[in-house]
Every structure is written in structure tokens, then in C-alpha cells.
Design a protein around this motif. Structure first.
Motif, mmCIF file in Angstrom:
data_model
loop_
_atom_site.group_PDB
_atom_site.id
_atom_site.type_symbol
_atom_site.label_atom_id
_atom_site.label_comp_id
_atom_site.label_asym_id
_atom_site.label_seq_id
_atom_site.Cartn_x
_atom_site.Cartn_y
_atom_site.Cartn_z
ATOM 1 N N PRO A 95 -42.744 -90.808 -53.245
ATOM 2 C CA PRO A 95 -41.716 -91.452 -52.660
ATOM 3 C C PRO A 95 -41.573 -93.110 -52.555
ATOM 4 O O PRO A 95 -40.561 -93.693 -52.798
ATOM 5 N N ARG A 96 -42.551 -93.401 -52.128
ATOM 6 C CA ARG A 96 -42.950 -94.888 -51.940
ATOM 7 C C ARG A 96 -42.616 -95.798 -53.226
ATOM 8 O O ARG A 96 -41.825 -96.760 -53.409
ATOM 9 N N GLY A 97 -43.104 -95.229 -54.157
ATOM 10 C CA GLY A 97 -42.987 -95.827 -55.477
ATOM 11 C C GLY A 97 -41.902 -95.773 -55.896
ATOM 12 O O GLY A 97 -41.252 -96.906 -56.664
ATOM 13 N N VAL A 98 -41.155 -94.749 -55.796
ATOM 14 C CA VAL A 98 -39.722 -94.602 -56.431
ATOM 15 C C VAL A 98 -38.696 -95.505 -55.634
ATOM 16 O O VAL A 98 -37.813 -96.152 -55.993
ATOM 17 N N ALA A 143 -37.242 -104.050 -67.177
ATOM 18 C CA ALA A 143 -38.784 -103.665 -67.109
ATOM 19 C C ALA A 143 -38.714 -102.501 -65.751
ATOM 20 O O ALA A 143 -39.645 -101.562 -66.041
ATOM 21 N N ALA A 144 -37.849 -102.639 -64.939
ATOM 22 C CA ALA A 144 -37.795 -101.762 -63.827
ATOM 23 C C ALA A 144 -37.085 -100.376 -64.416
ATOM 24 O O ALA A 144 -37.634 -99.106 -64.193
ATOM 25 N N LEU A 145 -36.220 -100.400 -65.447
ATOM 26 C CA LEU A 145 -35.704 -99.225 -65.902
ATOM 27 C C LEU A 145 -36.435 -98.524 -66.725
ATOM 28 O O LEU A 145 -36.771 -97.225 -66.894
ATOM 29 N N HIS A 146 -37.397 -99.307 -67.336
ATOM 30 C CA HIS A 146 -38.484 -98.432 -68.230
ATOM 31 C C HIS A 146 -39.359 -98.055 -67.428
ATOM 32 O O HIS A 146 -39.787 -96.871 -67.656
ATOM 33 N N ALA A 147 -39.850 -98.503 -66.288
ATOM 34 C CA ALA A 147 -40.738 -97.895 -65.378
ATOM 35 C C ALA A 147 -40.100 -96.480 -64.636
ATOM 36 O O ALA A 147 -40.853 -95.646 -64.503
ATOM 37 N N ALA A 148 -38.905 -96.765 -64.403
ATOM 38 C CA ALA A 148 -38.074 -95.650 -64.107
ATOM 39 C C ALA A 148 -38.000 -94.449 -64.827
ATOM 40 O O ALA A 148 -38.273 -93.337 -64.474
ATOM 41 N N ARG A 149 -37.892 -94.889 -66.049
ATOM 42 C CA ARG A 149 -37.646 -93.594 -67.155
ATOM 43 C C ARG A 149 -39.048 -93.022 -67.309
ATOM 44 O O ARG A 149 -39.234 -91.727 -67.330
ATOM 45 N N ALA A 150 -40.215 -93.716 -67.268
ATOM 46 C CA ALA A 150 -41.593 -93.062 -67.301
ATOM 47 C C ALA A 150 -41.841 -92.126 -66.131
ATOM 48 O O ALA A 150 -42.539 -91.198 -66.387
ATOM 49 N N ALA A 151 -41.382 -92.687 -64.831
ATOM 50 C CA ALA A 151 -41.513 -92.070 -63.743
ATOM 51 C C ALA A 151 -40.894 -90.548 -63.784
ATOM 52 O O ALA A 151 -41.292 -89.517 -63.017
ATOM 53 N N MET A 152 -39.592 -90.709 -64.561
ATOM 54 C CA MET A 152 -38.804 -89.288 -64.383
ATOM 55 C C MET A 152 -39.212 -88.273 -65.515
ATOM 56 O O MET A 152 -39.061 -87.055 -65.458
ATOM 57 N N ARG A 207 -37.078 -87.154 -60.425
ATOM 58 C CA ARG A 207 -35.710 -87.359 -61.096
ATOM 59 C C ARG A 207 -34.649 -87.190 -59.847
ATOM 60 O O ARG A 207 -33.838 -88.210 -60.027
ATOM 61 N N GLN A 208 -34.743 -86.391 -58.941
ATOM 62 C CA GLN A 208 -33.788 -86.123 -58.307
ATOM 63 C C GLN A 208 -33.928 -87.211 -57.147
ATOM 64 O O GLN A 208 -32.796 -87.521 -56.455
ATOM 65 N N LEU A 209 -35.065 -87.757 -56.818
ATOM 66 C CA LEU A 209 -35.016 -88.861 -55.966
ATOM 67 C C LEU A 209 -34.190 -90.112 -56.620
ATOM 68 O O LEU A 209 -33.577 -90.782 -55.805
ATOM 69 N N PHE A 210 -34.646 -90.314 -57.916
ATOM 70 C CA PHE A 210 -33.950 -91.614 -58.559
ATOM 71 C C PHE A 210 -32.359 -91.317 -58.423
ATOM 72 O O PHE A 210 -31.772 -92.229 -58.251
ATOM 73 N N ASP A 260 -30.432 -88.928 -56.682
ATOM 74 C CA ASP A 260 -29.819 -88.773 -55.273
ATOM 75 C C ASP A 260 -29.974 -90.009 -54.294
ATOM 76 O O ASP A 260 -29.100 -90.347 -53.656
ATOM 77 N N SER A 261 -31.134 -90.473 -54.302
ATOM 78 C CA SER A 261 -31.621 -91.474 -53.343
ATOM 79 C C SER A 261 -31.266 -92.880 -53.690
ATOM 80 O O SER A 261 -30.765 -93.783 -52.968
ATOM 81 N N ILE A 262 -31.548 -93.290 -55.033
ATOM 82 C CA ILE A 262 -31.684 -94.593 -55.633
ATOM 83 C C ILE A 262 -30.218 -94.782 -56.087
ATOM 84 O O ILE A 262 -30.004 -96.208 -56.256
ATOM 85 N N GLY A 263 -29.630 -93.757 -56.661
ATOM 86 C CA GLY A 263 -28.474 -94.171 -57.525
ATOM 87 C C GLY A 263 -28.781 -94.729 -58.825
ATOM 88 O O GLY A 263 -27.850 -95.546 -59.226
ATOM 89 N N VAL A 264 -29.674 -93.956 -59.340
ATOM 90 C CA VAL A 264 -30.261 -94.820 -60.834
ATOM 91 C C VAL A 264 -29.018 -94.513 -62.079
ATOM 92 O O VAL A 264 -29.032 -95.488 -62.598
ATOM 93 N N LEU A 265 -28.311 -93.265 -61.828
ATOM 94 C CA LEU A 265 -27.300 -93.307 -62.930
ATOM 95 C C LEU A 265 -26.487 -94.345 -62.915
ATOM 96 O O LEU A 265 -25.913 -94.700 -63.726
#
Length: 340
Positions: free
Chosen positions: A46-49, A70-79, A86-89, A91-96
């Protein structure tokens, strides 16, 4: 690096240079590379997310798109293969919302646009066997509600789509969002069928574009009106041509068989049109040649069933093309129970 605390170290480094746009991209790119490994992905937590979410939020509209990209590439790799991330990004981050906004704000920057597409696709996956449920379909519907479809269709008609690799990614992203009958109908009203068929015809010699176009046409063929429209526009002919040009590309052949099979479901006239265009030999050859692939086993059987369910005159031609033996092989493989 991952086994020696590399993910934690890079996450901390991202925090240190959060407000230094010129320093962020190389750190984030290194983190994205580490996160492509499953064990390293577990170390993000969760910290990294949260750190990646902070970067995305801070640099959505900065002077340069490079930190966001670069951050979007890292987020994709994390999901990838990780439902909890995926749900943290989402629901909590609003990545969509951030990814859809990037499609609009940075539509003239190809790298950032494709990074946003990668995030949208990763958010809609259901690839984590550890998770009892997946919210991939809900995430796809949420992206549509955020107005992703018109942005993607605009990009498909932009200069970005002139590059086959970029065009394939745009079609793949659109396909991942085509998850309900209502969305299929919405895309049809937006002229997405004509656009996809024309892109397939223009780039039929590129196997990745052909695969993703067939994948999209297979998904949107869940809507009966779309099935009729595709055949009326000659989409089935373009698919069959692609199958003839790429006989050894198993993934492309599977999506093509899926598309033709979906168009044939409850559509006798479509079956006649597909047969007249040479679709039966193309499907029979693909089914036989790529029978070792489980997805082809499912899609091939469904296509053959749909061809003959309301068109008995097609049974004999298919038998003459030798589909009985591979059908029996599939049946024997799953004699203890049905598997789709």
C-alpha cells in the motif's frame, strides 16, 4: 535488486524527488522494470501504491508529461496479476480518472497516451488466481462512464494511429472496455464499427493490428445489431483475409475465429455470408492447426456450433473440411467435465 530491497529503495527515492520533475522519470522507469517481476510486485504494498498515486496526482498537468508517463508505466506494472493493487489504484488513488484525463490532456504526446492506455487495460484484467473475485468489468464500465470511449476513438483517427504498434494498443484498450451490450450499442452509434473495419483493412498485413481489430470485433459482436452491421460493412471479409495472411499466428487466429463465431450466433444470414466469403475453410484450418491452445479449443468449437445450429446445409461442408476429428479430440480431453 528486487531481493535486496530495491523496490523499497526506489519508492523512497521517488518520494525524495517528488517535486523534481526532471529527476523522477529514470527512478520511476527503474521501479516499473522491477515491478514486472511477480516477487518484486509483492514488495510494493500500500505504501508504494500511495507513492505512485502521489506522483500521478502531482504531475497530471505539469509542464512536461514525462513524470506522469513514467508513473503510469509503474502503476500498470504494479497492477498486473495483482487484484489487491488493482483495487487500491482504482478505489483509493483514482487511477482510472487520471488515465482518462491523460488521454485528453496529453493526446498529442504518444508515449503518455499509450501509458494511459496500458493503465486502463491493466485495471480491467481478471488475471490474479489468488483473488476470489475480480472487479475488471466494473473498472471497464467506470472508465466508460468517465468518457474514455470518445477519447479513444479520436486517437484512433489521429496521427498516432499511423504507427501499427500504437494502433494495436489503442484497439486493445477499446476492446477491454467493450464489456456490456449497452457499451457495444454506444460504440456502434459512435461509428466505431466502420472505424475498426477500415483500420483492419488498411493494416491487414500487420499481425498485431489484425489481432486486436479481431479482438474488438469479437467483443462488440455480443450485440445482435452490431453483428449485422459488421457483416453488412464487409467486416467478415476483412477478418477472413487477415486469417489467410497470418496462418501461423495462433493468438490472431483465435480472435478471428471468436469474431466469426460470435457474428454467427443466432444469425443465419451472417452464416451464409461468412461461408460465401470462404470463412468455413479459414475457421477449420485455424481450429485444426492451433488445437493445442485451450482458447482456440473453446472458440473453435463455439464457432462451428454457431455455424450449423440454424444452417444445417453447412454441416456437410464443415465435415468435409475435417472438423470432426479435432472436435472429438477436444471432447475426449474434457470427458470428465465441461471447461470453457
Amino acid at each position: 535488486a528486487g531481493h535486496n530491497g530495491g523496490v523499497d529503495a526506489l519508492t523512497s527515492a521517488v518520494l525524495c524527488v517528488l517535486n523534481a520533475p526532471e529527476s523522477l522519470p529514470p527512478v520511476l522507469e527503474a521501479l516499473a522494470a522491477l515491478l514486472m517481476d511477480a516477487e518484486n510486485r509483492e514488495a510494493l504494498g500500500p505504501r508504494g501504491v500511495g507513492v505512485l498515486g502521489a506522483v500521478i496526482s502531482a504531475h497530471e498537468e505539469g509542464p512536461s508529461p514525462r513524470p506522469l508517463c513514467a508513473a503510469l508505466h509503474a502503476a500498470r506494472a504494479a497492477m498486473l496479476v495483482h487484484e489487491q493493487h488493482r483495487q487500491l489504484f482504482v478505489d483509493s488513488i483514482g487511477v482510472l480518472r487520471s488515465a482518462v484525463r491523460a488521454l485528453d490532456t496529453w493526446q498529442h504526446d504518444g508515449l503518455t497516451t499509450l501509458a494511459a492506455c496500458g493503465v486502463l487495460r491493466a485495471a480491467t484484467l481478471a488475471d490474479d488466481a489468488r483473488a476470489r473475485t475480480s472487479k475488471g468489468i466494473e473498472h471497464a464500465k467506470a472508465a466508460v462512464e468517465l468518457n474514455a470511449l470518445p477519447l479513444l476513438l479520436t486517437l484512433l483517427q489521429s496521427n498516432l494511429s499511423a504507427a501499427p504498434a500504437a494502433l494495436a494498443e489503442l484497439l486493445a484498450t477499446l476492446s477491454r472496455l467493450t464489456v456490456t451490450d449497452a457499451i457495444c450499442a454506444q460504440l456502434a452509434r459512435m461509428d466505431a464499427l466502420r472505424l475498426a473495419i477500415s483500420k483492419l483493412a488498411d493494416h491487414v498485413t500487420d499481425p498485431q493490428v489484425a489481432k486486436q481489430a479481431c479482438f474488438f470485433l469479437a467483443n462488440i459482436s455480443g450485440n445482435d445489431q452490431c453483428k449485422e452491421a459488421i457483416v453488412s460493412a464487409g467486416g467478415h471479409v476483412a477478418i477472413i483475409q487477415a486469417m489467410l495472411l497470418h496462418p501461423n499466428h495462433a493468438a490472431m487466429q483465435t480472435d478471428a475465429v471468436s469474431a466469426l463465431g460470435n457474428m454467427a450466433l443466432r444469425m443465419p444470414d451472417n452464416c451464409v455470408a461468412i461461408a460465401a466469403a470462404g470463412g468455413l475453410p479459414a475457421v477449420a484450418h485455424a481450429f485444426t492447426q492451433h488445437l493445442v491452445h485451450k482458447r482456440m479449443q473453446a472458440k473453435g468449437c463455439l464457432a462451428i456450433r454457431n455455424f450449423v445450429a440454424r444452417n444445417e446445409e453447412l454441416r456437410e461442408p464443415l465435415l468435409e473440411l475435417g472438423v470432426e476429428q479435432p472436435l472429438r479430440l477436444v471432447l475426449n480431453n474434457y470427458s470428465e467435465g465441461y471447461e470453457h
